[in-house]
Design a protein around this motif. Sequence first.
Motif, PDB file in Angstrom:
ATOM      1  N   SER A  70     -30.609 -24.583  14.967  1.00 32.41           N
ATOM      2  CA  SER A  70     -31.874 -24.971  14.347  1.00 32.41           C
ATOM      3  C   SER A  70     -31.675 -26.104  13.343  1.00 32.41           C
ATOM      4  CB  SER A  70     -32.532 -23.777  13.674  1.00 32.41           C
ATOM      5  OG  SER A  70     -31.749 -23.339  12.578  1.00 32.41           O
ATOM      6  N   HIS A  71     -30.509 -26.179  12.714  1.00 34.50           N
ATOM      7  CA  HIS A  71     -30.247 -27.265  11.778  1.00 34.50           C
ATOM      8  C   HIS A  71     -30.175 -28.611  12.505  1.00 34.50           C
ATOM      9  CE1 HIS A  71     -29.667 -24.643   8.392  1.00 34.50           C
ATOM     10  NE2 HIS A  71     -28.815 -23.917   9.090  1.00 34.50           N
ATOM     11  N   MET A  72     -29.668 -28.599  13.708  1.00 34.90           N
ATOM     12  CA  MET A  72     -29.548 -29.840  14.458  1.00 34.90           C
ATOM     13  C   MET A  72     -30.928 -30.384  14.830  1.00 34.90           C
ATOM     14  SD  MET A  72     -26.461 -29.930  14.108  1.00 34.90           S
ATOM     15  CE  MET A  72     -25.927 -31.396  14.903  1.00 34.90           C
ATOM     16  N   VAL A  73     -31.872 -29.515  15.131  1.00 33.58           N
ATOM     17  CA  VAL A  73     -33.228 -29.950  15.465  1.00 33.58           C
ATOM     18  C   VAL A  73     -33.888 -30.576  14.236  1.00 33.58           C
ATOM     19  CG1 VAL A  73     -35.500 -29.157  16.197  1.00 33.58           C
ATOM     20  CG2 VAL A  73     -33.459 -28.246  17.298  1.00 33.58           C
ATOM     21  N   LYS A  74     -33.696 -29.972  13.060  1.00 35.81           N
ATOM     22  CA  LYS A  74     -34.265 -30.526  11.830  1.00 35.81           C
ATOM     23  C   LYS A  74     -33.685 -31.894  11.527  1.00 35.81           C
ATOM     24  CE  LYS A  74     -35.032 -26.012   9.763  1.00 35.81           C
ATOM     25  NZ  LYS A  74     -34.579 -25.066   8.742  1.00 35.81           N
ATOM     26  N   HIS A  75     -32.383 -32.025  11.678  1.00 33.10           N
ATOM     27  CA  HIS A  75     -31.742 -33.314  11.445  1.00 33.10           C
ATOM     28  C   HIS A  75     -32.239 -34.361  12.434  1.00 33.10           C
ATOM     29  CE1 HIS A  75     -28.784 -32.617   8.316  1.00 33.10           C
ATOM     30  NE2 HIS A  75     -28.461 -31.468   8.877  1.00 33.10           N
ATOM     31  N   HIS A 129     -26.055 -26.632   5.629  1.00 32.88           N
ATOM     32  CA  HIS A 129     -25.519 -26.117   6.886  1.00 32.88           C
ATOM     33  C   HIS A 129     -25.026 -24.693   6.663  1.00 32.88           C
ATOM     34  CE1 HIS A 129     -25.757 -30.014   8.722  1.00 32.88           C
ATOM     35  NE2 HIS A 129     -25.109 -30.531   7.706  1.00 32.88           N
ATOM     36  N   ASP A 130     -25.270 -23.854   7.640  1.00 38.45           N
ATOM     37  CA  ASP A 130     -24.776 -22.488   7.607  1.00 38.45           C
ATOM     38  C   ASP A 130     -23.618 -22.406   8.598  1.00 38.45           C
ATOM     39  OD1 ASP A 130     -24.542 -19.830   7.012  1.00 38.45           O
ATOM     40  OD2 ASP A 130     -26.120 -19.195   8.386  1.00 38.45           O
ATOM     41  N   VAL A 131     -22.445 -22.839   8.141  1.00 40.02           N
ATOM     42  CA  VAL A 131     -21.252 -22.858   8.984  1.00 40.02           C
ATOM     43  C   VAL A 131     -20.545 -21.516   8.845  1.00 40.02           C
ATOM     44  CG1 VAL A 131     -19.069 -24.000   9.426  1.00 40.02           C
ATOM     45  CG2 VAL A 131     -21.032 -25.336   8.700  1.00 40.02           C
ATOM     46  N   LYS A 132     -20.222 -20.909   9.980  1.00 42.58           N
ATOM     47  CA  LYS A 132     -19.551 -19.607   9.986  1.00 42.58           C
ATOM     48  C   LYS A 132     -18.210 -19.723  10.696  1.00 42.58           C
ATOM     49  CE  LYS A 132     -23.894 -17.159  10.099  1.00 42.58           C
ATOM     50  NZ  LYS A 132     -24.850 -16.420  10.888  1.00 42.58           N
ATOM     51  N   VAL A 133     -17.251 -18.979  10.184  1.00 40.22           N
ATOM     52  CA  VAL A 133     -15.941 -18.919  10.829  1.00 40.22           C
ATOM     53  C   VAL A 133     -16.020 -17.907  11.961  1.00 40.22           C
ATOM     54  CG1 VAL A 133     -13.507 -18.378  10.517  1.00 40.22           C
ATOM     55  CG2 VAL A 133     -14.759 -19.529   8.696  1.00 40.22           C
ATOM     56  N   ILE A 134     -15.744 -18.343  13.166  1.00 40.45           N
ATOM     57  CA  ILE A 134     -15.749 -17.454  14.325  1.00 40.45           C
ATOM     58  C   ILE A 134     -14.367 -16.831  14.509  1.00 40.45           C
ATOM     59  CG2 ILE A 134     -16.057 -17.327  16.828  1.00 40.45           C
ATOM     60  CD1 ILE A 134     -18.647 -17.748  15.313  1.00 40.45           C
ATOM     61  N   LYS A 135     -13.324 -17.679  14.438  1.00 45.86           N
ATOM     62  CA  LYS A 135     -11.976 -17.174  14.672  1.00 45.86           C
ATOM     63  C   LYS A 135     -10.974 -18.069  13.968  1.00 45.86           C
ATOM     64  CE  LYS A 135      -8.766 -15.951  18.355  1.00 45.86           C
ATOM     65  NZ  LYS A 135      -8.505 -15.911  19.775  1.00 45.86           N
ATOM     66  N   ILE A 136      -9.980 -17.444  13.350  1.00 47.29           N
ATOM     67  CA  ILE A 136      -8.827 -18.165  12.830  1.00 47.29           C
ATOM     68  C   ILE A 136      -7.684 -17.858  13.777  1.00 47.29           C
ATOM     69  CG2 ILE A 136      -7.229 -18.419  10.914  1.00 47.29           C
ATOM     70  CD1 ILE A 136      -9.497 -17.615   9.038  1.00 47.29           C
TER      71      ILE A 136
END
Length: 149
Positions: A70-75, A129-136
């Motif tokens: 959704s952030h990409m659409v706003k940008h 931006h709501d960046v989340k860590v998926i995997k380290i």
Amino acid sequence: MIEQTLTVVSIEGATAHLEAQQKQACEGCNGRCGSQVFSKLFGTAKKNFPYRFEVPVVVGQKVTLALDDSHMVKHAFAVYMLPLVLSLVFALVAAEVFSVPEWLQIIAAIGGGFTGFGIAKSRVKSLKHDVKVIKIHPISLPLTQIDGD
């Protein structure tokens, strides 16, 4: 969700600087298309992305992050549509309300485009931006061939 795997290139305290793997625009035409010509023309400067981790990471480690779509659409709306819409509005107002000549309508349209660009630039800075860590990913050891195997 948009996912990207990045590599830790440096660490400053709890903040790690991440770098994405460089991808070719396309690999099907062997460098004869417009996308590859532009990528060669404008260079491939790598950008670092700072991110504060809760768990310790080391240089060279891979991390997968995700960003909400959704952030990409706003940008995209702010950057592409706002200057275009304001350019058209300024030109129509100059033509219909003020009945100015065509050269002033063009100048009004350019002014509307720059106004839209200024608004879009300030608006994009305010979006978070709501960046989340998926995997380290765990650190992998390089494999070497041993003679006799």
